[in-house]
Design a protein around this motif. Structure first.
Motif, PDB file in Angstrom:
ATOM      1  N   UNK A   1       0.800  -1.232   0.000  1.00 28.62           N
ATOM      2  CA  UNK A   1       0.000   0.000   0.000  1.00 28.62           C
ATOM      3  C   UNK A   1       0.834   1.286   0.000  1.00 28.62           C
ATOM      4  N   UNK A   2       0.439   2.189  -0.876  1.00 25.99           N
ATOM      5  CA  UNK A   2       1.073   3.508  -0.952  1.00 25.99           C
ATOM      6  C   UNK A   2       0.181   4.482  -0.189  1.00 25.99           C
ATOM      7  N   UNK A   3       0.748   5.069   0.837  1.00 28.57           N
ATOM      8  CA  UNK A   3      -0.034   6.032   1.617  1.00 28.57           C
ATOM      9  C   UNK A   3       0.507   7.429   1.331  1.00 28.57           C
ATOM     10  N   UNK A   4      -0.367   8.314   0.917  1.00 28.80           N
ATOM     11  CA  UNK A   4       0.011   9.704   0.652  1.00 28.80           C
ATOM     12  C   UNK A   4      -0.785  10.606   1.594  1.00 28.80           C
ATOM     13  N   UNK A   5      -0.063  11.420   2.349  1.00 27.91           N
ATOM     14  CA  UNK A   5      -0.698  12.305   3.322  1.00 27.91           C
ATOM     15  C   UNK A   5      -0.505  13.758   2.889  1.00 27.91           C
ATOM     16  N   UNK A   6      -1.520  14.559   3.120  1.00 22.08           N
ATOM     17  CA  UNK A   6      -1.434  15.999   2.868  1.00 22.08           C
ATOM     18  C   UNK A   6      -1.896  16.693   4.150  1.00 22.08           C
ATOM     19  N   UNK A   7      -0.999  17.396   4.779  1.00 19.85           N
ATOM     20  CA  UNK A   7      -1.363  18.051   6.037  1.00 19.85           C
ATOM     21  C   UNK A   7      -2.229  19.288   5.786  1.00 19.85           C
ATOM     22  N   UNK A   8      -3.129  19.556   6.733  1.00 18.74           N
ATOM     23  CA  UNK A   8      -3.959  20.761   6.668  1.00 18.74           C
ATOM     24  C   UNK A   8      -3.238  21.887   7.398  1.00 18.74           C
ATOM     25  N   UNK A   9      -2.658  22.783   6.631  1.00 14.41           N
ATOM     26  CA  UNK A   9      -1.821  23.822   7.233  1.00 14.41           C
ATOM     27  C   UNK A   9      -2.581  25.108   7.501  1.00 14.41           C
ATOM     28  N   UNK A  10      -3.487  25.445   6.589  1.00 18.50           N
ATOM     29  CA  UNK A  10      -4.079  26.792   6.653  1.00 18.50           C
ATOM     30  C   UNK A  10      -5.562  26.741   7.003  1.00 18.50           C
ATOM     31  N   UNK A  11      -5.921  25.760   7.850  1.00 26.15           N
ATOM     32  CA  UNK A  11      -7.323  25.638   8.216  1.00 26.15           C
ATOM     33  C   UNK A  11      -7.692  26.663   9.276  1.00 26.15           C
ATOM     34  N   UNK A  12      -8.547  27.590   8.908  1.00 29.74           N
ATOM     35  CA  UNK A  12      -8.987  28.624   9.841  1.00 29.74           C
ATOM     36  C   UNK A  12     -10.457  28.385  10.155  1.00 29.74           C
ATOM     37  N   UNK A  13     -10.708  27.859  11.343  1.00 28.50           N
ATOM     38  CA  UNK A  13     -12.076  27.453  11.681  1.00 28.50           C
ATOM     39  C   UNK A  13     -12.939  28.623  12.135  1.00 28.50           C
ATOM     40  N   UNK A  14     -12.335  29.752  12.383  1.00 28.68           N
ATOM     41  CA  UNK A  14     -13.109  30.846  12.968  1.00 28.68           C
ATOM     42  C   UNK A  14     -14.274  31.289  12.099  1.00 28.68           C
ATOM     43  N   UNK A  15     -14.037  31.338  10.789  1.00 23.65           N
ATOM     44  CA  UNK A  15     -15.104  31.723   9.871  1.00 23.65           C
ATOM     45  C   UNK A  15     -16.349  30.866  10.066  1.00 23.65           C
ATOM     46  N   UNK A  16     -16.117  29.615  10.425  1.00 24.03           N
ATOM     47  CA  UNK A  16     -17.231  28.665  10.465  1.00 24.03           C
ATOM     48  C   UNK A  16     -17.951  28.653  11.797  1.00 24.03           C
ATOM     49  N   UNK A  17     -17.258  29.088  12.823  1.00 24.79           N
ATOM     50  CA  UNK A  17     -17.809  28.964  14.163  1.00 24.79           C
ATOM     51  C   UNK A  17     -19.156  29.660  14.286  1.00 24.79           C
ATOM     52  N   UNK A  18     -19.266  30.841  13.707  1.00 22.91           N
ATOM     53  CA  UNK A  18     -20.498  31.580  13.941  1.00 22.91           C
ATOM     54  C   UNK A  18     -21.716  30.965  13.244  1.00 22.91           C
ATOM     55  N   UNK A  19     -21.453  30.189  12.189  1.00 24.98           N
ATOM     56  CA  UNK A  19     -22.552  29.514  11.506  1.00 24.98           C
ATOM     57  C   UNK A  19     -22.648  28.038  11.895  1.00 24.98           C
ATOM     58  N   UNK A  20     -22.060  27.703  13.052  1.00 24.60           N
ATOM     59  CA  UNK A  20     -21.888  26.285  13.346  1.00 24.60           C
ATOM     60  C   UNK A  20     -23.187  25.522  13.517  1.00 24.60           C
TER      61      UNK A  20
END
Lengths: 350, 350, 350, 350
Positions: free
Chosen positions: C80-99
């Motif tokens: 198995x080939x596993x390829x990972x892509x890290x989430x570097x620029x995830x800004x959750x604040x935008x979403x909090x108010x509409x959660x």
């Protein structure tokens, strides 16, 4: 879910109960251009046929293989091969009177727990009759293996506690018990007669031997060849243990003894049973199954009925005294299906 | 194909080699709303950790579980849970000098036959290191089982030919060998010391015991509960035999003895190991695995290299003397995964 | 169950949410001996990268591919080939108010209905971010296809109602919209500007074109090549229709017109889109997907919250105006994965 | 591989060729305790029966459903249900003279390319006759859906280029074309007569409408409900396009228009076709398929034979003029199977 399907590249799906209209199997993944006829399948099915020898039920099933699809002008077309076997001699009357009892050692109680209802006629889906569909599918697998010169032998190495001391395939072919040691055979036959008188039943051990399997079959981690063989064989009703190569004995060996040393002529020993890290090593593949005694016996036993009431049960249906030797072609079929599945899967790496 | 995946309703897919960047597992089918943290997984992983006790390799892996997905505010969301374990202490130098040799008892020769090339560092994908991913997935399964009050115990019932005579779970907890018989424990420890001096290794037997599993788990024909347990356990590298209930001994019993009679208080005996016709009967589920001795030993053995040249090999890497007890949590994990898979599948019949 | 896995011989399993630690994919079935590096995967990933052109979100993801397993000395090992892509620029604040709001056109309401809870940050598992894992897996598939000289082109044939009249692959390469008609391109750009002002969004149509696929790919009945392509493409979030060859137009043609006549130089027309009875015919394979407008818009819309209270919502997060052109490499990846899967499967018939 | 199987929790495996002994289907995953008889299946099968109305072939198939397993006392037992339909009226003579020709628009050329041989009688496995097995399986699925009050309607919304303007389910029931607009019906009938004279054939569009499906069906990423519907429908021989909800038209709408706004009474519009992010939202599920004209026509066309020689072909077998309306119950069946599969799968999250 898909509990009646087995195999990924060579895939079989079976159906059928002991007393329904028919049982059968749909085979997906059989390569095109293979010669296949009803006669070829029938020949394997006949080896499982009841009514042979002194251990066996009196039920006379013709067990006739009928190919419904996937064949054109005696050749496989690459599309699903459906093989049906009609239930001709199903006599449900024997079962009616015990219809609400849970026979000890049987699936009656577990099917009822699982589904809330059950087809109690002859064990329904849990009947050993379902193995005929496995043998039919195995016959197709054996045709594929033949093209690669791979052979599978099964023989009885223990019955009722009597173990063989010698393995002679020629001897095996002379007797319906498929015992490769004629001295042990005599003791086995004596034991059977004795137990028959007692209204009891016997278990035993069958060895499955694969010759000429190439190195490279099996996959890392979960679909190891030995893991798939273990599942294939343990899925046969009466099997309670599966061993590969040295099997249980490997637990008692030291590494220096258990390791199969390698020379340029091959492996010096075969404790691995032809499988290393789940992948075939080119040596013979060897597996063994321990088979429990037939649970349906005349001797009365304690049980309960669907309401939990305690009763005594004595099974007088038409039953074998031992699953051996009728289980032998079933073991052969399951091994053939497993090896074929991995033989085809290995094409994907080439 | 999909040989690194296991389970249908509770499905795991593992990846990783001994000396790659990381190993790990993706879990599909974990129900939503379950509390899950890295600490819960770490606790199980620590039981498999090397460097504990006298049998063990000196490799110091922190084996830290990192959850990359599927969890929100410490709860499972129903989407795939990915658990990664980085390879921190992988020292490939030990392996470089034997890079073209096929170590006896190892997958070197079969991986090479299968793929035409191999990652020879530490066994690559065939390394026992992959079992850490199984244990991580098993930790998730155990969380699900806990909700149903289902428990799994594993213990060492044989090591280097020494068998326990008594099973006391309290005794088991006192020693790193997970031996439930303190008298046998002393003999085992002596045996280990002796074999260590010889530069050799040992095998043994582990029993897996499931308590409080409901009746009705497992499916007819191929996905029988015992068939899936057999595959799950045989897929663990060192396992050479799998037994259910009476196991190999069932072959020697008569039907009247092997059949578990039923009263309105339950089964009188448990030769079935809690499984009838492939479906759990509500009694304890009991399985045993026979484990071969660790193949990597100091004692010199005969082998060949990739060109077929004969050479002598003595493995001086960091290796355990026995797969026991580090294999115990792996057996527990595989049993937990299999039971969970069938527990979820049974929802489909309800 | 296994809803995050796709493909049988070439099998991918993805994981990851928009705002978790990482997303990624485990690939099973990639043949051994293929050259594969992080750079090769990165090249495809960069085509999907946000922050390119006027339609795009401002989120700056480096989207860096890290290979965790399955590669040794820049070659695939077959494991198995596993390829990972890290989430570097995830800004959750935008979403909090509409959660607790259900955004119209989004999976918020359906995930909540399905699981009883949801990871509301950025759409969680339903985020278009998961498609990066598809593109990474597609990059591996493209390496395999390259060995067989099979090429895949995708281009935008409609955007915001403006259709191309001409298809020039050279023209396509000149613009980030991947529009193969420079005249239509100008109109599209104008339309985008206008809709951007309105705080609204646009849909469009992408065509996927496979060159040099051999005849014989695809299987009878359910795993038809077009059926698997339809699933592969429809599984991409924004897709609402999939057409093969003449597609919707075929419904209006007479048989004499729609049938592709055959000469000894090949097919005269290609209404079939290269697929007959679910199996490739050797002609170009052509599929089209209709893509809905991005649901996240500034324009206020009516919705409800988790308690059913009616509220107005205006999405001000970092969003593209159209899924085109970032969806184009995703379509290419899914087509590559599907063709590769069937290319490998066809080996089983040979 | 397993290309003749579909579905994960509700799983069907079909077999059979146009001119073999029988076709049929094995159904796994049907819950126990459901009332099921041959009559129930027959009723659905009769809707697909040839020989009805002016468009249809003269082949008179009784298409009689025979249940071989899985039923006990008219109730499902939870084990595989096998339904067989014998081929009674298969006349191969019509096909013999064209046995080496590749009929345009047919799978002759692709099956030959795939397998190197083919069962040329009536299209073999590629014959529309295989859809009878789908309808039989669909009848079982419909029984399950009925328990949940889920209904499926299909109707013809376009035939030979004539589109309906109004949808009245009452009108639909009055005519064999299943056209819900009596004005359009007249034009369609006229068009059929005209094309019949020309020796040509027609395509059309069928809409499938699911009522009362609960929210929460479908899985993230690949096994999205719309993805599985797309595969299910595209796998039907004549289908060239699948649309969900607004479908192709969604590409031309702006987000503010395409988004279905939500009030506390539900969705205001249904452009989503009842599916958001691949999961049902509780609204009606709506899909459409574009169907190509029947490829077998009297009008002579250019083709080649197996040796590549150019010839003219005119098909005089017993063929329909349009796949509509016989394809309608097939679409219904495939939708029923897909919805049932996900309905059962959703139990795993509960």
């Amino acid at each position: 879910m898909t509990g009646s399907s087995f195999g990924k590249a060579f895939n079989i799906t079976t159906f059928g109960e002991s007393h329904g209209k028919a049982i059968g199997v749909t085979i997906q993944g059989c390569p095109p251009g293979l010669t296949l006829t009803e006669e070829i399948i029938q020949k394997e099915l006949d080896k499982r046929k009841p009514g042979q020898g002194i251990l066996s039920t009196k039920r006379k099933e013709p067990d006739k293989a009928i190919i419904l699809s996937g064949i054109f002008e005696n050749q496989t077309t690459g599309t699903p091969i459906m093989i049906m076997i009609e239930n001709k001699d199903a006599d449900s009357n024997d079962y009616m009177k015990n219809s609400t009892l849970f026979r000890p050692g049987h699936g009656d109680i577990t099917y009822f727990a699982k589904y809330g209802l059950r087809d109690f006629r002859g064990g329904g889906r849990a009947s050993a009759r379902e193995t005929a569909a496995r043998v039919a599918a195995g016959a197709v697998a054996l045709c594929i293996l033949k093209k690669y010169n791979i052979k599978i032998e099964t023989y009885t190495i223990e019955l009722g506690g009597i173990k063989v001391k010698d393995i002679s395939l020629n001897s095996k072919k002379t007797n319906y018990l498929q015992c490769p040691d004629l001295h042990a055979l005599k003791l086995m036959e004596k034991r059977i007669e004795q137990v028959k008188q007692e209204g009891d039943s016997l278990g035993g051990v069958v060895e499955i031997h694969v010759l000429n399997a190439p190195a490279g079959l099996g996959e890392p981690v979960f679909d190891k060849l030995d893991a798939d063989i273990a599942k294939a064989l343990m899925s046969i009703g009466a099997v309670k243990a599966v061993e590969i190569g040295a099997g249980c004995e490997a637990a008692q060996l030291k590494g220096s003894k258990n390791n199969d040393q390698i020379t340029n002529k091959g492996f010096v020993t075969n404790n691995a049973g032809g499988i290393l890290a789940g992948i075939s090593n080119g040596d013979d593949i060897i597996a063994r199954v321990s088979i429990k005694p037939i649970p349906s016996i005349k001797k009365p036993l304690q049980t309960i009925d669907e309401q939990g009431k305690e009763v005594e049960i004595s099974t007088k249906g038409r039953h074998d005294i031992s699953a051996i030797p009728r289980i032998n072609p079933v073991c052969k079929a399951m091994m053939a299906i497993t090896i074929t599945d991995h033989l085809l899967r290995q094409k994907l790496n080439q």
